[in-house]
Every structure is written in C-alpha cells, then in structure tokens.
Design a protein around this motif. Sequence first.
Motif, short mmCIF file in Angstrom:
data_model
loop_
_atom_site.label_atom_id
_atom_site.label_comp_id
_atom_site.label_asym_id
_atom_site.label_seq_id
_atom_site.Cartn_x
_atom_site.Cartn_y
_atom_site.Cartn_z
N PHE A 1 9.85 -22.93 -11.45
CA PHE A 1 10.84 -24.04 -11.33
C PHE A 1 12.18 -23.77 -11.77
CE2 PHE A 1 6.66 -25.48 -12.39
CZ PHE A 1 6.33 -26.58 -11.34
N ASP A 2 13.33 -24.15 -11.16
CA ASP A 2 14.49 -23.79 -11.59
C ASP A 2 14.95 -24.71 -12.73
OD1 ASP A 2 14.80 -22.27 -9.34
OD2 ASP A 2 15.40 -23.84 -8.04
N GLU A 3 14.50 -25.87 -12.98
CA GLU A 3 15.03 -26.77 -14.17
C GLU A 3 13.85 -26.75 -15.09
OE1 GLU A 3 15.52 -30.82 -12.84
OE2 GLU A 3 17.29 -30.12 -11.44
N LEU A 4 14.54 -26.52 -16.49
CA LEU A 4 13.71 -26.21 -17.66
C LEU A 4 12.77 -27.78 -17.81
CD1 LEU A 4 15.80 -24.23 -20.06
CD2 LEU A 4 13.68 -23.55 -18.72
N PRO A 5 12.04 -27.94 -18.26
CA PRO A 5 11.16 -29.09 -18.77
C PRO A 5 11.85 -29.88 -19.81
CG PRO A 5 10.07 -27.62 -19.79
CD PRO A 5 11.04 -26.80 -18.84
N GLN A 6 11.71 -31.28 -19.83
CA GLN A 6 12.58 -32.05 -20.72
C GLN A 6 11.63 -31.72 -22.29
OE1 GLN A 6 15.11 -33.82 -20.65
NE2 GLN A 6 15.47 -33.38 -18.42
N GLU B 1 5.76 -21.17 -15.86
CA GLU B 1 6.61 -22.22 -15.50
C GLU B 1 8.10 -21.91 -15.17
OE1 GLU B 1 7.86 -26.65 -17.57
OE2 GLU B 1 5.74 -25.88 -17.61
#
Length: 419
Positions: free
Chosen positions: A222-227, A218
Amino acid sequence: FTADLTHRMPEQPVSHFTGSGSFGRGGAFDLTVNALPASLDDLAATYPALAGLHGTAEGAIRARGTVRDLDLHARLMTAGGPLEVQAALQRSDGAARYSGYALTSGLMLDSLYRGAPPASVSGRIDFDLAGASASELEGDVAVHMDSAAVAGIALTGDMLAPLARAHARILDGMLFVDSARAATQAMRLDARGTFGLAEGRHGKIDISAHSSTLASLEAQLFDELPQPGAPPRVNGSVAANATLSGGLSAFDLGVSGNVLGLQYLREMIGSGEFDIAGTALGTDSAHWDVAARADSLYLLDARLDSLRATLAGSGASVRVTAHGSGPRDALALRALVQRSDSATTLDVDTLVLGVRADTWRLTEPAHATLADATLTIDHFRIQRIAGDGFVEGGGILAWGLKDGAPRPLDFSIGATGVP
C-alpha cells in the motif's frame, strides 16, 4: 593504437567496439574498450559457462592478457540495469576456467538471462568454475543478495541483514546446494540438497518456508500508511515445506503448507491447508495438481464455514473446481480452461453463487472463446433458485483495431429481479 571494430558471428547480434591499447610478444595485449554495444549472445557462444546470456551491453571494458589467459574488468549498462564484472578467463587444451565476481544494482534478470523470472536484484555473485562445456563444469558459486523486487514488491533483509545468501558446488553434472537462506521481516526460507545440471543427472532439494506474521508486507502493498490505531490490512502466518526433485531436463515439485489468520483488506481466512504437485516440469508432459482447504472465510462479502478447491491439468488444459458453504452463503464452480496456439476457451459446467440466502445458479453449461483480441461469449442464463429473477446475455467483445478500423462489438445482457 586506436581501433573501431565490428564483430559478427553467424546468427548472433553484432558487437561494435572503439578503444585503444597495445600488443606485445606472444599475443599479449592491454586494451581499453568502449562497447557500443557488445553482444552478450556472442559472449555466451564463446564461453559455455555463460550459456543463457542474451541482449546487449554498453560501457567501458578493460582486457589484459591473451586470448587463452584473459583478465577482464567491465562496467556495463544493460537493458535491465547496471552490471560490473571482474573475471579471469583461461583456456587450455580445450578446457576453460572462469573465476571472479559480478555486482548488480537493480538488475532485471529476465532482460539478461533467458528463462530468468521477471525480478530485479541487487547483490554479488562470486564464481570459480572450470570445464570444457556446460555439462562438464566444476567449481564453486556464492551468492550474496542485498535486495530484490518481485511483482512490484520490494524485498529486503531483516534487521540490516542481507536478503539472501547461498553457497553451491558444481561437480559431475550436479549442483550441490550446501546452504541457502533468504529472510525478510515477513518470511524466512531455507534450502539444501542437490539438483541435476547435466542430461540424465537427478537430485533432490528440500526447502522450508515460514512466517510468524505477514503484517510487515503492508508497507510494500500500500502507498498510504494506515491511520494510528487502525487494524492491519495484511496479516496472518504461512508455513510450507517443498521438495524439488530431478534436473534441468525434467523435475518434479511437491509443496504442502498451511495458513492461519490470513487477511488482505476485508478478505479473511481463519485457517487453511494447501498441496501442490507438479510432475515432469520443464517438458511437454508437465502436469499440475493443486488442492486447497480452508475454514472460516470471508470472501467477496460471503461468509463460508468451509471451502474446498482444486486445480488440475497442464499448460494446454486446466480443470478448476470449488465448493464452499456457510450459514447463508454458498459457492460452487466447475470449469475447464483449454489453450491452443490460436485460442483460449472456457467451459463452465457448474456455477452457484449464494449471498445472504439469495442463491443463483447457471441453468446450462456456458462457453466462451478468446482469440485474436476478441472474446466470444455464447448465450448464458443465471437463474435465481428460489423466486423470480435471472441474468442472461452473450455476444462479442473486441478491442483494438483490425485493418485500421475498430473491431465490432455485439454484446447484450439483461436482468430481472436482481437486487
């Protein structure tokens, strides 16, 4: 002395050097050279073990010894990144010996070696080889890879370990892989066996790969970390076994594996199996057969209990089939892709799409051609099976310029009864 040299070989890029040094008795020399640049094609033509190198490199080179007994240390910048080489090159009675190491940091392999994959690597290669030609090489090669990047995905070893290690021997036209292992947080791969390097030599390498979870990918995808507390966007496990049989002139590849709980964003596969068979690879007669079977799928907003798909053909012609069914959704496809030097064509015999019990089908075979930056789609019609509704269209889609003017567009599409 100081010098400014240009070296030319027939059908090879030109090398340009400046530097200084000294010559002694018996042809001995000690040179400090700046490559501005040096031709790697030229070096490969001189030393058979380096066959496949191409391009140019710039940087500082220290060479000491004689033409027959040369110590070389180079720090170079190639088109693909930095490269450091420490080597001893010796020639005697027509035979040559090469020993030393090479260090890389983010080096793009395909920019340095013909036929290499489009990947970057950081690591070290140690070698000790001897032979009068590439087919007669004997010796040892060891690889220690710290990290790599393939298709934009960064790969590193698990828990500060190296990404990959391998040790191999070359003898009698064969590559003997004593041990090879690559491991990331997502997957581990092991290989062992033999492979033919010289004409007429054949071997077999067994490869196994497995992952307990793909969730660690992951961060690379993906550039953004998950919430915090959010469900994973990538998950599942993969296991596969493969056999590589043959040699450089021609080889076969067989792969069988399975997936469990595979997930990418909203797309999911509960379980599945796949088989890949490639024959006569590396020749004009290469052929591929791929088969996949999956159960409990959610793909493109469709829920399917099962899906079966196949791909068969060569580089010039590939046939694709797929059939999936679920409580309210369905998918069927049968198509042929053909390639030539001037064009790629697509023929679709069967296309059925059903989402939430609303099923549509291609009323007659469809044809499209891609050539010279122009996509020509013959007239097609997709009809709703139950009730009124259709989508039809066709025409020409083009991009870019021709003779300094934009290519013409002539494409139309219409629909009735589409939700």
